[in-house]
Design a protein around this motif. Structure first.
Motif, PDB file in Angstrom:
ATOM      1  N   GLU A  30     -84.001  31.600  42.405  1.00  0.00           N
ATOM      2  CA  GLU A  30     -83.968  33.072  42.368  1.00  0.00           C
ATOM      3  C   GLU A  30     -84.712  33.656  43.569  1.00  0.00           C
ATOM      4  O   GLU A  30     -84.239  34.613  44.200  1.00  0.00           O
ATOM      5  CB  GLU A  30     -84.586  33.586  41.071  1.00  0.00           C
ATOM      6  CG  GLU A  30     -84.542  35.090  40.936  1.00  0.00           C
ATOM      7  CD  GLU A  30     -85.167  35.581  39.641  1.00  0.00           C
ATOM      8  OE1 GLU A  30     -85.317  36.797  39.510  1.00  0.00           O
ATOM      9  OE2 GLU A  30     -85.502  34.751  38.764  1.00  0.00           O
ATOM     10  N   TRP A  33     -82.594  33.206  46.629  1.00  0.00           N
ATOM     11  CA  TRP A  33     -81.480  34.152  46.539  1.00  0.00           C
ATOM     12  C   TRP A  33     -81.932  35.532  47.022  1.00  0.00           C
ATOM     13  O   TRP A  33     -81.246  36.185  47.823  1.00  0.00           O
ATOM     14  CB  TRP A  33     -80.956  34.234  45.116  1.00  0.00           C
ATOM     15  CG  TRP A  33     -79.856  35.236  44.964  1.00  0.00           C
ATOM     16  CD1 TRP A  33     -79.979  36.567  44.688  1.00  0.00           C
ATOM     17  CD2 TRP A  33     -78.456  34.998  45.132  1.00  0.00           C
ATOM     18  NE1 TRP A  33     -78.750  37.160  44.663  1.00  0.00           N
ATOM     19  CE2 TRP A  33     -77.801  36.228  44.930  1.00  0.00           C
ATOM     20  CE3 TRP A  33     -77.707  33.864  45.418  1.00  0.00           C
ATOM     21  CZ2 TRP A  33     -76.411  36.351  45.029  1.00  0.00           C
ATOM     22  CZ3 TRP A  33     -76.333  33.988  45.507  1.00  0.00           C
ATOM     23  CH2 TRP A  33     -75.703  35.218  45.310  1.00  0.00           C
ATOM     24  N   ASN A  34     -83.089  35.983  46.542  1.00  0.00           N
ATOM     25  CA  ASN A  34     -83.591  37.307  46.929  1.00  0.00           C
ATOM     26  C   ASN A  34     -83.912  37.382  48.420  1.00  0.00           C
ATOM     27  O   ASN A  34     -83.601  38.368  49.083  1.00  0.00           O
ATOM     28  CB  ASN A  34     -84.819  37.683  46.097  1.00  0.00           C
ATOM     29  CG  ASN A  34     -84.463  37.940  44.651  1.00  0.00           C
ATOM     30  OD1 ASN A  34     -83.342  38.278  44.316  1.00  0.00           O
ATOM     31  ND2 ASN A  34     -85.428  37.738  43.764  1.00  0.00           N
ATOM     32  N   SER A  37     -80.613  37.333  50.360  1.00  0.00           N
ATOM     33  CA  SER A  37     -79.946  38.641  50.249  1.00  0.00           C
ATOM     34  C   SER A  37     -80.575  39.646  51.196  1.00  0.00           C
ATOM     35  O   SER A  37     -79.872  40.410  51.864  1.00  0.00           O
ATOM     36  CB  SER A  37     -80.011  39.158  48.812  1.00  0.00           C
ATOM     37  OG  SER A  37     -79.315  38.301  47.951  1.00  0.00           O
ATOM     38  N   ALA A  38     -81.896  39.645  51.269  1.00  0.00           N
ATOM     39  CA  ALA A  38     -82.594  40.553  52.186  1.00  0.00           C
ATOM     40  C   ALA A  38     -82.241  40.214  53.631  1.00  0.00           C
ATOM     41  O   ALA A  38     -81.997  41.107  54.449  1.00  0.00           O
ATOM     42  CB  ALA A  38     -84.100  40.481  51.961  1.00  0.00           C
ATOM     43  N   ALA A  40     -79.518  38.765  54.722  1.00  0.00           N
ATOM     44  CA  ALA A  40     -78.124  39.118  54.980  1.00  0.00           C
ATOM     45  C   ALA A  40     -77.983  40.612  55.250  1.00  0.00           C
ATOM     46  O   ALA A  40     -77.043  41.043  55.908  1.00  0.00           O
ATOM     47  CB  ALA A  40     -77.247  38.712  53.792  1.00  0.00           C
ATOM     48  N   ASN A  41     -78.931  41.383  54.761  1.00  0.00           N
ATOM     49  CA  ASN A  41     -78.909  42.831  54.974  1.00  0.00           C
ATOM     50  C   ASN A  41     -79.729  43.251  56.187  1.00  0.00           C
ATOM     51  O   ASN A  41     -80.039  44.422  56.350  1.00  0.00           O
ATOM     52  CB  ASN A  41     -79.408  43.556  53.717  1.00  0.00           C
ATOM     53  CG  ASN A  41     -78.453  43.368  52.561  1.00  0.00           C
ATOM     54  OD1 ASN A  41     -77.253  43.274  52.756  1.00  0.00           O
ATOM     55  ND2 ASN A  41     -78.988  43.271  51.362  1.00  0.00           N
ATOM     56  N   LYS A  74     -70.740  32.206  44.320  1.00  0.00           N
ATOM     57  CA  LYS A  74     -71.701  33.260  44.667  1.00  0.00           C
ATOM     58  C   LYS A  74     -72.593  32.817  45.813  1.00  0.00           C
ATOM     59  O   LYS A  74     -72.850  33.577  46.748  1.00  0.00           O
ATOM     60  CB  LYS A  74     -72.568  33.618  43.456  1.00  0.00           C
ATOM     61  CG  LYS A  74     -71.880  34.451  42.426  1.00  0.00           C
ATOM     62  CD  LYS A  74     -72.690  34.751  41.181  1.00  0.00           C
ATOM     63  CE  LYS A  74     -74.183  34.639  41.318  1.00  0.00           C
ATOM     64  NZ  LYS A  74     -74.923  34.935  40.098  1.00  0.00           N
ATOM     65  N   TRP A  75     -73.085  31.577  45.769  1.00  0.00           N
ATOM     66  CA  TRP A  75     -73.938  31.069  46.830  1.00  0.00           C
ATOM     67  C   TRP A  75     -73.157  30.951  48.139  1.00  0.00           C
ATOM     68  O   TRP A  75     -73.686  31.236  49.217  1.00  0.00           O
ATOM     69  CB  TRP A  75     -74.558  29.732  46.446  1.00  0.00           C
ATOM     70  CG  TRP A  75     -75.769  29.886  45.590  1.00  0.00           C
ATOM     71  CD1 TRP A  75     -75.831  29.803  44.233  1.00  0.00           C
ATOM     72  CD2 TRP A  75     -77.098  30.167  46.038  1.00  0.00           C
ATOM     73  NE1 TRP A  75     -77.124  30.013  43.819  1.00  0.00           N
ATOM     74  CE2 TRP A  75     -77.927  30.238  44.894  1.00  0.00           C
ATOM     75  CE3 TRP A  75     -77.673  30.363  47.289  1.00  0.00           C
ATOM     76  CZ2 TRP A  75     -79.283  30.500  44.964  1.00  0.00           C
ATOM     77  CZ3 TRP A  75     -79.030  30.618  47.367  1.00  0.00           C
ATOM     78  CH2 TRP A  75     -79.827  30.687  46.214  1.00  0.00           C
ATOM     79  N   LEU A  78     -72.827  34.387  49.617  1.00  0.00           N
ATOM     80  CA  LEU A  78     -74.104  34.810  50.186  1.00  0.00           C
ATOM     81  C   LEU A  78     -74.361  34.081  51.505  1.00  0.00           C
ATOM     82  O   LEU A  78     -74.779  34.695  52.490  1.00  0.00           O
ATOM     83  CB  LEU A  78     -75.249  34.560  49.209  1.00  0.00           C
ATOM     84  CG  LEU A  78     -76.641  34.925  49.711  1.00  0.00           C
ATOM     85  CD1 LEU A  78     -76.725  36.408  50.089  1.00  0.00           C
ATOM     86  CD2 LEU A  78     -77.682  34.586  48.656  1.00  0.00           C
ATOM     87  N   ARG A  81     -72.408  35.696  54.225  1.00  0.00           N
ATOM     88  CA  ARG A  81     -73.027  36.951  54.683  1.00  0.00           C
ATOM     89  C   ARG A  81     -74.229  36.679  55.575  1.00  0.00           C
ATOM     90  O   ARG A  81     -74.426  37.346  56.587  1.00  0.00           O
ATOM     91  CB  ARG A  81     -73.430  37.824  53.493  1.00  0.00           C
ATOM     92  CG  ARG A  81     -72.246  38.415  52.756  1.00  0.00           C
ATOM     93  CD  ARG A  81     -72.582  39.575  51.825  1.00  0.00           C
ATOM     94  NE  ARG A  81     -73.922  39.646  51.309  1.00  0.00           N
ATOM     95  CZ  ARG A  81     -74.306  39.256  50.092  1.00  0.00           C
ATOM     96  NH1 ARG A  81     -73.430  38.736  49.254  1.00  0.00           N
ATOM     97  NH2 ARG A  81     -75.558  39.390  49.693  1.00  0.00           N
ATOM     98  N   VAL A  82     -75.034  35.688  55.190  1.00  0.00           N
ATOM     99  CA  VAL A  82     -76.203  35.338  56.002  1.00  0.00           C
ATOM    100  C   VAL A  82     -75.758  34.867  57.388  1.00  0.00           C
ATOM    101  O   VAL A  82     -76.283  35.323  58.410  1.00  0.00           O
ATOM    102  CB  VAL A  82     -77.058  34.252  55.311  1.00  0.00           C
ATOM    103  CG1 VAL A  82     -78.075  33.654  56.263  1.00  0.00           C
ATOM    104  CG2 VAL A  82     -77.761  34.828  54.086  1.00  0.00           C
TER     105      VAL A  82
END
Length: 102
Positions: A30, A33-34, A37-38, A40-41, A74-75, A78, A81-82
């Motif tokens: 988790e 993942w967080n 995600s950050a 990737a943004n 999902k992974w 992600l 995106r990364v």
């Protein structure tokens, strides 16, 4: 009396098990993942090895943990995106796998 060699082998196996156990911990997953995600943004510098670290985690931990179906999809999304937001890491990712498959 336990033979010394056997005792050392068991001790080493136990240490290795403990180290790997933490890699497959749901809380670590988790957290990664967080962080991913950050990143990737755009929250991580573009010249970092961030994408390489996330790709290693996905390939070495998530895939080995028995993740199947939606979870693995999902992974993978992600990771895409990364890598799209860290093109240097994407290039390294592709080079790494082109060398291992040829």
């Amino acid at each position: 009396e336990i033979p010394y060699d056997l005792e050392c082998d068991v001790g080493y196996a136990n240490l290795q098990f403990q180290a790997e156990k933490y890699l497959f911990d749901p809380e670590l997953r988790e957290f990664v993942w967080n962080v991913a995600s950050a990143g990737a943004n755009g929250a991580v510098r573009k010249d970092s090895k961030f994408g390489a670290l996330i790709s290693r985690f996905v390939l070495d931990v998530v895939c080995r943990s028995g993740a199947r179906g939606q979870n693995l999809a999902k992974w993978a999304a992600l990771l895409s995106r990364v890598l799209l937001s860290h093109l240097r890491s994407a290039r390294g990712f592709l080079l790494r796998f082109s060398r291992t498959t040829s």
